[in-house]
Structures are given as structure tokens and as C-alpha cells.
Design a protein around this motif. Structure first.
Motif, PDB file in Angstrom:
ATOM      1  N   PHE A  36       0.861  -1.171   0.000  1.00 15.85           N
ATOM      2  CA  PHE A  36       0.000   0.000   0.000  1.00 15.85           C
ATOM      3  C   PHE A  36       0.904   1.229   0.000  1.00 15.85           C
ATOM      4  CE2 PHE A  36      -4.322  -1.598   0.990  1.00 15.85           C
ATOM      5  CZ  PHE A  36      -4.016  -2.937   1.162  1.00 15.85           C
ATOM      6  N   ARG A  37       0.321   2.380  -0.268  1.00 14.98           N
ATOM      7  CA  ARG A  37       1.113   3.604  -0.214  1.00 14.98           C
ATOM      8  C   ARG A  37       0.243   4.758   0.273  1.00 14.98           C
ATOM      9  NH1 ARG A  37       1.972   4.718  -6.756  1.00 14.98           N
ATOM     10  NH2 ARG A  37      -0.188   5.354  -7.219  1.00 14.98           N
ATOM     11  N   GLN A  38       0.916   5.744   0.834  1.00 18.31           N
ATOM     12  CA  GLN A  38       0.232   6.948   1.294  1.00 18.31           C
ATOM     13  C   GLN A  38       1.033   8.149   0.858  1.00 18.31           C
ATOM     14  OE1 GLN A  38      -0.732   7.018   5.472  1.00 18.31           O
ATOM     15  NE2 GLN A  38      -2.236   8.633   5.177  1.00 18.31           N
ATOM     16  N   GLY A  39       0.457   8.908  -0.078  1.00 22.49           N
ATOM     17  CA  GLY A  39       1.112  10.107  -0.566  1.00 22.49           C
ATOM     18  C   GLY A  39       0.816  11.300   0.315  1.00 22.49           C
ATOM     19  N   PRO A  40       1.498  12.407   0.107  1.00 20.52           N
ATOM     20  CA  PRO A  40       1.285  13.608   0.916  1.00 20.52           C
ATOM     21  C   PRO A  40      -0.166  14.086   0.839  1.00 20.52           C
ATOM     22  CG  PRO A  40       3.245  13.826  -0.465  1.00 20.52           C
ATOM     23  CD  PRO A  40       2.542  12.584  -0.907  1.00 20.52           C
ATOM     24  N   GLY A  41      -0.799  14.197   1.985  1.00 22.38           N
ATOM     25  CA  GLY A  41      -2.170  14.670   2.031  1.00 22.38           C
ATOM     26  C   GLY A  41      -3.196  13.703   1.495  1.00 22.38           C
ATOM     27  N   LYS A  42      -2.791  12.452   1.301  1.00 19.74           N
ATOM     28  CA  LYS A  42      -3.714  11.461   0.741  1.00 19.74           C
ATOM     29  C   LYS A  42      -3.955  10.332   1.728  1.00 19.74           C
ATOM     30  CE  LYS A  42      -2.087  12.234  -4.008  1.00 19.74           C
ATOM     31  NZ  LYS A  42      -1.508  11.580  -5.202  1.00 19.74           N
ATOM     32  N   GLU A  43      -5.010   9.597   1.486  1.00 18.05           N
ATOM     33  CA  GLU A  43      -5.266   8.406   2.291  1.00 18.05           C
ATOM     34  C   GLU A  43      -4.406   7.248   1.781  1.00 18.05           C
ATOM     35  OE1 GLU A  43      -9.938   9.291   3.482  1.00 18.05           O
ATOM     36  OE2 GLU A  43      -9.414   7.542   2.275  1.00 18.05           O
ATOM     37  N   GLY A 102      -5.165 -15.084  -0.131  1.00 19.89           N
ATOM     38  CA  GLY A 102      -5.347 -14.473  -1.444  1.00 19.89           C
ATOM     39  C   GLY A 102      -4.662 -13.138  -1.609  1.00 19.89           C
ATOM     40  N   ALA A 103      -4.913 -12.528  -2.762  1.00 20.86           N
ATOM     41  CA  ALA A 103      -4.315 -11.228  -3.112  1.00 20.86           C
ATOM     42  C   ALA A 103      -5.344 -10.123  -2.871  1.00 20.86           C
ATOM     43  CB  ALA A 103      -3.857 -11.245  -4.563  1.00 20.86           C
ATOM     44  N   ALA A 104      -5.586  -9.847  -1.620  1.00 19.83           N
ATOM     45  CA  ALA A 104      -6.627  -8.893  -1.237  1.00 19.83           C
ATOM     46  C   ALA A 104      -6.213  -7.454  -1.507  1.00 19.83           C
ATOM     47  CB  ALA A 104      -6.963  -9.073   0.234  1.00 19.83           C
ATOM     48  N   SER A 105      -7.212  -6.599  -1.701  1.00 22.26           N
ATOM     49  CA  SER A 105      -6.925  -5.198  -2.001  1.00 22.26           C
ATOM     50  C   SER A 105      -7.467  -4.225  -0.968  1.00 22.26           C
ATOM     51  CB  SER A 105      -7.494  -4.834  -3.371  1.00 22.26           C
ATOM     52  OG  SER A 105      -8.900  -4.988  -3.377  1.00 22.26           O
ATOM     53  N   ARG A 106      -8.227  -4.701  -0.025  1.00 22.85           N
ATOM     54  CA  ARG A 106      -8.804  -3.794   0.974  1.00 22.85           C
ATOM     55  C   ARG A 106      -7.889  -3.689   2.180  1.00 22.85           C
ATOM     56  NH1 ARG A 106     -14.548  -5.689   2.589  1.00 22.85           N
ATOM     57  NH2 ARG A 106     -13.262  -7.464   3.244  1.00 22.85           N
ATOM     58  N   HIS A 107      -7.819  -2.488   2.687  1.00 25.71           N
ATOM     59  CA  HIS A 107      -6.991  -2.237   3.863  1.00 25.71           C
ATOM     60  C   HIS A 107      -7.384  -3.158   5.015  1.00 25.71           C
ATOM     61  CE1 HIS A 107      -5.708  -0.067   7.521  1.00 25.71           C
ATOM     62  NE2 HIS A 107      -4.769   0.461   6.776  1.00 25.71           N
ATOM     63  N   GLU A 108      -8.662  -3.380   5.190  1.00 27.43           N
ATOM     64  CA  GLU A 108      -9.123  -4.176   6.325  1.00 27.43           C
ATOM     65  C   GLU A 108      -8.840  -5.666   6.161  1.00 27.43           C
ATOM     66  OE1 GLU A 108     -10.865  -2.062   4.477  1.00 27.43           O
ATOM     67  OE2 GLU A 108     -12.897  -2.800   4.052  1.00 27.43           O
ATOM     68  N   ASP A 109      -8.392  -6.072   4.984  1.00 26.76           N
ATOM     69  CA  ASP A 109      -8.039  -7.465   4.759  1.00 26.76           C
ATOM     70  C   ASP A 109      -6.628  -7.800   5.245  1.00 26.76           C
ATOM     71  OD1 ASP A 109      -9.776  -7.427   1.594  1.00 26.76           O
ATOM     72  OD2 ASP A 109     -10.477  -8.117   3.560  1.00 26.76           O
ATOM     73  N   TYR A 110      -5.930  -6.808   5.772  1.00 30.19           N
ATOM     74  CA  TYR A 110      -4.552  -6.993   6.219  1.00 30.19           C
ATOM     75  C   TYR A 110      -4.439  -6.853   7.720  1.00 30.19           C
ATOM     76  CZ  TYR A 110      -3.231  -7.232   1.403  1.00 30.19           C
ATOM     77  OH  TYR A 110      -3.110  -7.642   0.093  1.00 30.19           O
ATOM     78  N   GLN A 111      -3.582  -7.692   8.311  1.00 28.99           N
ATOM     79  CA  GLN A 111      -3.480  -7.732   9.767  1.00 28.99           C
ATOM     80  C   GLN A 111      -2.165  -7.202  10.308  1.00 28.99           C
ATOM     81  OE1 GLN A 111      -3.525 -11.794  11.235  1.00 28.99           O
ATOM     82  NE2 GLN A 111      -2.789 -12.599   9.281  1.00 28.99           N
ATOM     83  N   TYR A 112      -1.121  -7.277   9.538  1.00 25.50           N
ATOM     84  CA  TYR A 112       0.180  -6.811  10.023  1.00 25.50           C
ATOM     85  C   TYR A 112       0.770  -5.861   8.986  1.00 25.50           C
ATOM     86  CZ  TYR A 112      -0.296 -10.947  12.986  1.00 25.50           C
ATOM     87  OH  TYR A 112      -0.756 -11.891  13.859  1.00 25.50           O
ATOM     88  N   TRP A 113       1.415  -4.823   9.498  1.00 21.33           N
ATOM     89  CA  TRP A 113       1.936  -3.775   8.627  1.00 21.33           C
ATOM     90  C   TRP A 113       3.393  -3.475   8.957  1.00 21.33           C
ATOM     91  CZ3 TRP A 113      -1.096  -1.481   4.830  1.00 21.33           C
ATOM     92  CH2 TRP A 113      -2.450  -1.838   4.854  1.00 21.33           C
ATOM     93  N   GLY A 114       4.160  -3.165   7.918  1.00 21.35           N
ATOM     94  CA  GLY A 114       5.529  -2.720   8.111  1.00 21.35           C
ATOM     95  C   GLY A 114       5.571  -1.231   8.405  1.00 21.35           C
ATOM     96  N   GLN A 115       6.785  -0.725   8.586  1.00 18.95           N
ATOM     97  CA  GLN A 115       6.941   0.657   9.016  1.00 18.95           C
ATOM     98  C   GLN A 115       6.951   1.647   7.860  1.00 18.95           C
ATOM     99  OE1 GLN A 115       9.353  -1.262   8.296  1.00 18.95           O
ATOM    100  NE2 GLN A 115      10.999  -0.043   7.434  1.00 18.95           N
ATOM    101  N   GLY A 116       7.057   1.183   6.645  1.00 15.03           N
ATOM    102  CA  GLY A 116       7.031   2.061   5.487  1.00 15.03           C
ATOM    103  C   GLY A 116       8.404   2.479   5.020  1.00 15.03           C
ATOM    104  N   THR A 117       8.498   2.698   3.711  1.00 16.74           N
ATOM    105  CA  THR A 117       9.731   3.205   3.121  1.00 16.74           C
ATOM    106  C   THR A 117       9.353   4.321   2.134  1.00 16.74           C
ATOM    107  OG1 THR A 117      11.772   2.582   1.939  1.00 16.74           O
ATOM    108  CG2 THR A 117       9.752   1.452   1.270  1.00 16.74           C
TER     109      THR A 117
END
Length: 123
Positions: A36-43, A102-117
Motif C-alpha cells: 500500500f502507499r500513502q502520498g502527501p495529504g492522501k489516504e 489471497g491477493a486482497a486489495s482492501r486495507h481491512e483485509d490486512y493484519q500486520y503492517w511494516g513501518q514504510g519506506t
């Protein structure tokens, strides 16, 4: 639970980058993996996902044909090859472990997240 993402940086439009995310075996052995990604000022938005065997992939329309997701289960690592980068691709990129195989696309389908790069694409 640990997810370590790496590979981000500052590039020019048209360049390529490959992101990597290493997960602990316990969390990812039978799970789908995603970016996933989060741009400046975006969800935060979906970018790409891959099923646990690697045979099923899913991409956001904005990256189809430019980004490729892959995984190496022996190394507990998921990759995101990003080609033909655009300034709109500038964002913090997060890897995540899905709740299912599976290859889910919804945020709520994910349980663990990395710290981001951080990926920054200059024009």
C-alpha cells in the motif's frame, strides 16, 4: 510480528526502484502479501498484492503495466518492482500481511503492517 521494508529513495521520473519487505516466517508462510502507499495529504491506498503461492496477483489500475509484485517464500520476502516511475508515485510505501491466502486489495483485509519506506519521484 516483524515486517521490514527497504529500497525506497529519491529518483527521477522514468526511473525504476525495487522495494523489498522481509517478514517473519510465522506471519507470512500461508498468507497473501500486499503493498500500500500513502502520498502527501492522501489516504493510504492499495498498490499490489500477491497470493501465498505467488500465482495470483492484483494491481491498482494506476500501477498496472509499470509495477510488478513477486515473492520468495524461501526468503520470506515480497518485492515490488516499480518501473516508469511518475511524480504521482511519491509516497510512503507499506508492506502488509493479509488475513487470508489471497491477493486482497482492501486495507481491512490486512493484519500486520511494516513501518514504510519513502519513495520520492522528482519531475
Amino acid at each position: 510480528v516483524q515486517l521490514q521494508a527497504s529500497g525506497g529513495g529519491l529518483v527521477q521520473a522514468g526511473d525504476s526502484l525495487r522495494l523489498s519487505c522481509t517478514t517473519s516466517r510465522r506471519t507470512s508462510s500461508n498468507n497473501g502479501l500486499g503493498w500500500f502507499r500513502q502520498g502527501p495529504g492522501k489516504e493510504r491506498e492499495f498498490v499490489a498484492a500477491i497470493g501465498w503461492r505467488g500465482g495470483i496477483t492484483n494491481y491498482a489500475d494506476s500501477v498496472k503495466g509499470r509495477f510488478t509484485i513477486s515473492r520468495d517464500n524461501a526468503k520470506n520476502t515480497v518485492y515490488l518492482q516499480m518501473n516508469s516511475l511518475k511524480p504521482d508515485d511519491t509516497a510512503v510505501y507499506y508492506c502488509a500481511v493479509a488475513r487470508s491466502s489471497g491477493a486482497a486489495s482492501r486495507h481491512e483485509d490486512y493484519q500486520y503492517w511494516g513501518q514504510g519506506t519513502q519513495v520520492t519521484v522528482s519531475s
